[in-house]
Design a protein around this motif. Sequence first.
Motif, PDB file in Angstrom:
ATOM      1  N   ARG A  62      11.793  -6.333  -1.984  1.00 23.24           N
ATOM      2  CA  ARG A  62      10.636  -5.808  -2.570  1.00 23.24           C
ATOM      3  C   ARG A  62      10.571  -4.465  -2.710  1.00 23.24           C
ATOM      4  O   ARG A  62      11.140  -3.759  -1.964  1.00 23.24           O
ATOM      5  N   ARG A  63       9.913  -4.035  -3.742  1.00 19.19           N
ATOM      6  CA  ARG A  63       9.726  -2.289  -4.138  1.00 19.19           C
ATOM      7  C   ARG A  63       9.051  -1.885  -2.739  1.00 19.19           C
ATOM      8  O   ARG A  63       8.255  -2.292  -2.089  1.00 19.19           O
ATOM      9  N   GLY A  64       9.688  -0.646  -2.334  1.00 20.71           N
ATOM     10  CA  GLY A  64       9.251  -0.091  -1.251  1.00 20.71           C
ATOM     11  C   GLY A  64       9.625  -0.638   0.013  1.00 20.71           C
ATOM     12  O   GLY A  64       9.051  -0.165   1.145  1.00 20.71           O
ATOM     13  N   ALA A  65      10.487  -1.562   0.173  1.00 20.64           N
ATOM     14  CA  ALA A  65      10.934  -2.041   1.450  1.00 20.64           C
ATOM     15  C   ALA A  65      11.828  -1.125   2.508  1.00 20.64           C
ATOM     16  O   ALA A  65      11.570  -1.365   3.482  1.00 20.64           O
ATOM     17  N   PHE A  66      12.260   0.104   1.828  1.00 14.34           N
ATOM     18  CA  PHE A  66      12.974   0.826   2.630  1.00 14.34           C
ATOM     19  C   PHE A  66      12.300   2.359   2.358  1.00 14.34           C
ATOM     20  O   PHE A  66      12.642   3.029   1.657  1.00 14.34           O
ATOM     21  N   PRO A  67      11.304   2.704   3.043  1.00 14.86           N
ATOM     22  CA  PRO A  67      10.535   3.942   2.956  1.00 14.86           C
ATOM     23  C   PRO A  67      11.249   5.138   3.509  1.00 14.86           C
ATOM     24  O   PRO A  67      10.691   5.949   3.291  1.00 14.86           O
TER      25      PRO A  67
ATOM     26  N   PHE B 239      20.106  -4.201  -1.673  1.00 15.20           N
ATOM     27  CA  PHE B 239      18.938  -5.011  -1.954  1.00 15.20           C
ATOM     28  C   PHE B 239      18.320  -4.475  -3.362  1.00 15.20           C
ATOM     29  O   PHE B 239      16.992  -4.542  -3.498  1.00 15.20           O
ATOM     30  N   GLU B 240      19.023  -3.549  -4.210  1.00 14.68           N
ATOM     31  CA  GLU B 240      18.467  -3.225  -5.372  1.00 14.68           C
ATOM     32  C   GLU B 240      18.111  -4.167  -6.306  1.00 14.68           C
ATOM     33  O   GLU B 240      18.794  -5.222  -6.351  1.00 14.68           O
ATOM     34  N   TRP B 241      17.132  -3.836  -7.074  1.00  7.21           N
ATOM     35  CA  TRP B 241      16.573  -4.858  -8.120  1.00  7.21           C
ATOM     36  C   TRP B 241      16.708  -4.554  -9.595  1.00  7.21           C
ATOM     37  O   TRP B 241      16.245  -3.503  -9.770  1.00  7.21           O
ATOM     38  N   PRO B 242      17.330  -5.077 -10.431  1.00  2.55           N
ATOM     39  CA  PRO B 242      17.983  -6.494 -10.279  1.00  2.55           C
ATOM     40  C   PRO B 242      19.201  -6.449  -9.451  1.00  2.55           C
ATOM     41  O   PRO B 242      19.793  -5.210  -9.689  1.00  2.55           O
ATOM     42  N   PRO B 243      19.947  -7.251  -8.798  1.00  5.93           N
ATOM     43  CA  PRO B 243      21.028  -7.189  -7.984  1.00  5.93           C
ATOM     44  C   PRO B 243      22.214  -6.655  -8.918  1.00  5.93           C
ATOM     45  O   PRO B 243      23.115  -5.839  -8.325  1.00  5.93           O
ATOM     46  N   ALA B 244      22.378  -6.938 -10.150  1.00  2.00           N
ATOM     47  CA  ALA B 244      23.528  -6.587 -11.268  1.00  2.00           C
ATOM     48  C   ALA B 244      22.775  -6.693 -12.485  1.00  2.00           C
ATOM     49  O   ALA B 244      22.641  -7.685 -13.178  1.00  2.00           O
TER      50      ALA B 244
ATOM     51  N   PRO C  88      20.191 -10.804 -17.746  1.00  2.00           N
ATOM     52  CA  PRO C  88      18.855 -11.270 -17.441  1.00  2.00           C
ATOM     53  C   PRO C  88      18.363 -11.239 -15.952  1.00  2.00           C
ATOM     54  O   PRO C  88      19.295 -11.402 -14.881  1.00  2.00           O
ATOM     55  N   ALA C  89      17.382 -10.630 -15.687  1.00  2.00           N
ATOM     56  CA  ALA C  89      16.808 -10.376 -14.475  1.00  2.00           C
ATOM     57  C   ALA C  89      16.393 -11.784 -13.708  1.00  2.00           C
ATOM     58  O   ALA C  89      15.882 -12.484 -14.346  1.00  2.00           O
ATOM     59  N   PRO C  90      16.597 -11.839 -12.383  1.00  2.00           N
ATOM     60  CA  PRO C  90      16.105 -12.985 -11.762  1.00  2.00           C
ATOM     61  C   PRO C  90      14.588 -13.075 -11.786  1.00  2.00           C
ATOM     62  O   PRO C  90      13.896 -12.180 -12.150  1.00  2.00           O
ATOM     63  N   PRO C  91      14.056 -14.169 -11.714  1.00  7.11           N
ATOM     64  CA  PRO C  91      12.557 -14.355 -11.667  1.00  7.11           C
ATOM     65  C   PRO C  91      11.817 -13.494 -10.636  1.00  7.11           C
ATOM     66  O   PRO C  91      12.350 -13.099  -9.484  1.00  7.11           O
ATOM     67  N   GLU C  92      10.889 -12.953 -11.104  1.00  7.64           N
ATOM     68  CA  GLU C  92      10.399 -11.864 -10.027  1.00  7.64           C
ATOM     69  C   GLU C  92       9.749 -12.230  -8.842  1.00  7.64           C
ATOM     70  O   GLU C  92       9.696 -11.545  -7.776  1.00  7.64           O
TER      71      GLU C  92
END
Length: 416
Positions: A26-31, A111-116, A14-18
């Motif tokens: 966050r999405r795009g944190a490393f551009p 820092f990828e999402w979800p972590p695992a 299960p993915a952690p809470p958004e």
Amino acid sequence: MTSALDRVLGARLPAPPEQLRRGPFRRGAFPSPLHSERRAARTGAFLGAAFAVCFLTGLISHWVQQPPGWFSWPASPSWLYRVTQGLHVATGLASIPLLLVKLWTVYPKLFEWPPAGSPARAVSRLSVLVLVGASTMQLLTGLINIAEWYPFGFFFTTTHYWTGWLAIGAVAVHVGAKAPEIRRGLARRGSPGAAAGLTGEQAAERAAVDDAAESGGVPRRAFVLAAGLGVGAVTLTTVGQTLSPLAQVSVLSPRIPGVGPQGLPVRQTAARAGTTDVGPDYRLVVEGPRRLELSLADLQGFPQRTERLPITCVEGWSSNATWSGVRLGDLLEAAGLPRDSEVTVESLQTGGLYRVSTVSAPHARSPRTLLALRLDGAELAPDHGYPVRLIAPNRPGVMQTKWVTRVAPGRGGIGA
């Protein structure tokens, strides 16, 4: 059972809470487009090659000093260990900036999402910790060793050897696990291999990233140039300890060829070894059917030979010198032993891991192996082993025993 294990490892977690996806998650944190599969794969290829050379040359050095029963190290060419150990230290030092560049290209994956997303992915991420930890420890302790600074409580040589196996094993596992990504990263842009295993959307996204890398604030060529300059600077400022013509620009080398007593670097001094008070009662004992007990005058009465041989330290520095003295084979023969006898050579120093060294048959019978009395035409300085030291071709400096007092037949260990 295999299918059940596959189901367990591949199960979706299960993915952690958004709302937790903040900051670096966050999405795009490393551009930066340089955090790309292509940059990571190509940097990794250079780093992997450096690790392979460093590992293989390190094995050679370890086996020369602590040989397994099946291993034999030749006495010629006399410069071979100088080359292998010089490569070992040079590639190890060059690997430090390469590892930093590699970690910079891939650290956003922490820092990828979800972590695992699955148990298999969690195990994979944990295995990367082993890879990074072993590689970092191997390079940093190696750097500390060539500076002869030992703040840790463990024996460096043994730890370095086994950590090397751990690091190279982790590299092999990582390459196997990441083989599809590595193949894509190394493939020529626009080729079918560059998009292998990607959906159409992923392939388009990757092409956009590569285009951005060419036109963004840090172009690909600037990135490559900066990495190359870093590796080149580290190499240029240290490799002179092995490659003498570059000695004057190798300002970060722990030793410089030509600098030291009698123009030769020294690692272990007579003061540290407790051998500064050798008097006229000195005797060299050669055990054998005809036991010899030789004074300096007796040794000078044997035929004197002169050889031009390098002294090569495990820390990577080396320097050529002219040595004069008695062939070890002549002394063995005078004591009634075959010239190719394996012997142990003992030092006057009272302690130390290298007080005793083993001279194997190839080196014992070599006409270039001397018990040296003179260095570059002058009597040995105390720091270079006065009154007598061993000098043999193609051996590490720690095995070129100084302040020799006894030669005895039989198989013995290096440390004592």
